[in-house]
Motif scaffolding. Structure first.
Motif, mmCIF file in Angstrom:
data_model
loop_
_atom_site.group_PDB
_atom_site.id
_atom_site.type_symbol
_atom_site.label_atom_id
_atom_site.label_comp_id
_atom_site.label_asym_id
_atom_site.label_seq_id
_atom_site.Cartn_x
_atom_site.Cartn_y
_atom_site.Cartn_z
ATOM 1 N N UNK B 16 -5.817 76.006 -46.532
ATOM 2 C CA UNK B 16 -6.137 74.675 -47.026
ATOM 3 C C UNK B 16 -4.928 73.821 -47.349
ATOM 4 N N UNK B 17 -3.768 74.450 -47.469
ATOM 5 C CA UNK B 17 -2.558 73.703 -47.787
ATOM 6 C C UNK B 17 -1.986 73.051 -46.524
ATOM 7 N N UNK B 63 -7.567 68.878 -34.260
ATOM 8 C CA UNK B 63 -7.084 67.734 -35.020
ATOM 9 C C UNK B 63 -6.274 68.117 -36.253
ATOM 10 N N UNK B 64 -6.347 69.352 -36.649
ATOM 11 C CA UNK B 64 -5.580 69.769 -37.823
ATOM 12 C C UNK B 64 -4.080 69.781 -37.523
ATOM 13 N N UNK B 65 -3.742 69.806 -36.244
ATOM 14 C CA UNK B 65 -2.344 69.849 -35.831
ATOM 15 C C UNK B 65 -1.897 68.446 -35.399
ATOM 16 N N UNK B 80 -2.671 70.520 -41.168
ATOM 17 C CA UNK B 80 -3.389 70.093 -42.361
ATOM 18 C C UNK B 80 -4.878 69.993 -42.077
ATOM 19 N N UNK B 81 -5.721 70.803 -42.710
ATOM 20 C CA UNK B 81 -5.379 71.910 -43.601
ATOM 21 C C UNK B 81 -5.083 73.177 -42.802
ATOM 22 N N UNK B 82 -4.266 74.033 -43.345
ATOM 23 C CA UNK B 82 -3.916 75.275 -42.640
ATOM 24 C C UNK B 82 -5.029 76.319 -42.810
ATOM 25 N N UNK B 83 -5.128 77.206 -41.807
ATOM 26 C CA UNK B 83 -6.102 78.277 -41.812
ATOM 27 C C UNK B 83 -5.400 79.588 -41.472
ATOM 28 N N UNK B 86 -3.916 80.254 -38.083
ATOM 29 C CA UNK B 86 -2.710 79.522 -37.684
ATOM 30 C C UNK B 86 -1.447 80.365 -37.865
ATOM 31 N N UNK B 87 -1.591 81.527 -38.475
ATOM 32 C CA UNK B 87 -0.438 82.407 -38.683
ATOM 33 C C UNK B 87 0.165 82.788 -37.338
ATOM 34 N N UNK B 88 1.452 82.543 -37.203
ATOM 35 C CA UNK B 88 2.140 82.748 -35.917
ATOM 36 C C UNK B 88 3.616 82.430 -36.112
#
Lengths: 113, 117
Positions: B16-17, B63-65, B80-83, B86-88
């Motif tokens: 979410x951050x 669209x978060x990117x 925004x927001x991160x999920x 998205x860890x990479x």
């Protein structure tokens, strides 16, 4: 599904042995590149091949681009521990407008003393 | 000469951050690329800029990117927001050239390792 299939996924050999990594596709590429990536770093370009059938040598590394420009191979002679790394092939499709690189999943090579 | 500079090198955040990744390309290069690398999907191109203009953003997941390149020496990739998915490792690369991008030498930065909890 990756456009470029690399094999093997993992390769462990001893110093002094030879190895070959393959990069295959059913698509035609206008050019193909090989990169090496070490842990914690970004990929570093080793070579670019653009002509079908082209062979390029970089010291103990030999790169070949297939005649039909659908495949490539990387051969390392007398491997050294410094050759350890993730080897990535990347190609630009022949009909791509700006030469976007498609990357293979990579071959992890480990050379032990 | 300094290579491609990325910051931060590591980022741990909570779902979410907002996350902002930064890149300074090699001076004189006019092409900039953002890539994402995961074990499952390998190295994927997210967006390509040429002369500060986005040319291909078809790899941006959703669209978060968003990515910007306000000038030739700086680019940002924002999530925004991160999920957690998205860890990479996110790489920035730069090169000199234009149309024949595939035969240029792309110089990669050291990457930003992002972990979203």
């Amino acid at each position: 599904t990756q456009l470029l299939e690399q094999s093997p996924q993992f390769l462990s050999i001893q110093e002094g042995e030879n190895l070959t990594v393959y990069c295959n596709s059913s698509s035609v590429f206008s050019s193909l590149q090989w990169y090496r990536q070490e842990p914690g770093e970004g990929p570093v370009l080793l070579v670019t091949v653009v002509t079908g059938g082209e062979v390029k040598k970089l010291k103990r590394l030999t790169f070949q681009f297939g005649d039909a420009r659908k495949d490539s191979s990387l051969h390392i002679t007398a491997a050294q521990t410094g050759d350890t790394g993730l080897y990535l092939c990347a190609g630009a499709l022949r009909d791509d407008s700006w030469g976007k690189l498609q990357f293979g999943a990579g071959t992890q090579v480990v050379v032990t003393p | 000469d300094a290579g491609v500079i990325q910051s931060p090198r590591h980022e741990v955040t909570e779902m979410g951050q907002e996350v902002t990744l930064r890149c300074k390309p090699i001076s004189g290069h006019n092409s900039l690329f953002w890539y994402r690398q995961t074990m499952m999907r390998g190295l994927e191109l997210l967006i390509y800029f040429n002369n500060n203009v986005p040319i291909d953003d078809s790899g941006m997941p959703e669209d978060r990117f968003s990515a910007k390149m306000p000038n030739a020496s700086f680019s940002t990739l924002k999530i925004q927001p991160s999920e957690p998915r998205d860890s990479a490792v996110y790489f920035c690369a730069s090169s000199w050239g234009g149309a024949a991008s595939s035969i240029q030498t792309q110089y990669f930065g050291p990457g930003t390792r992002l972990l979203v909890l």
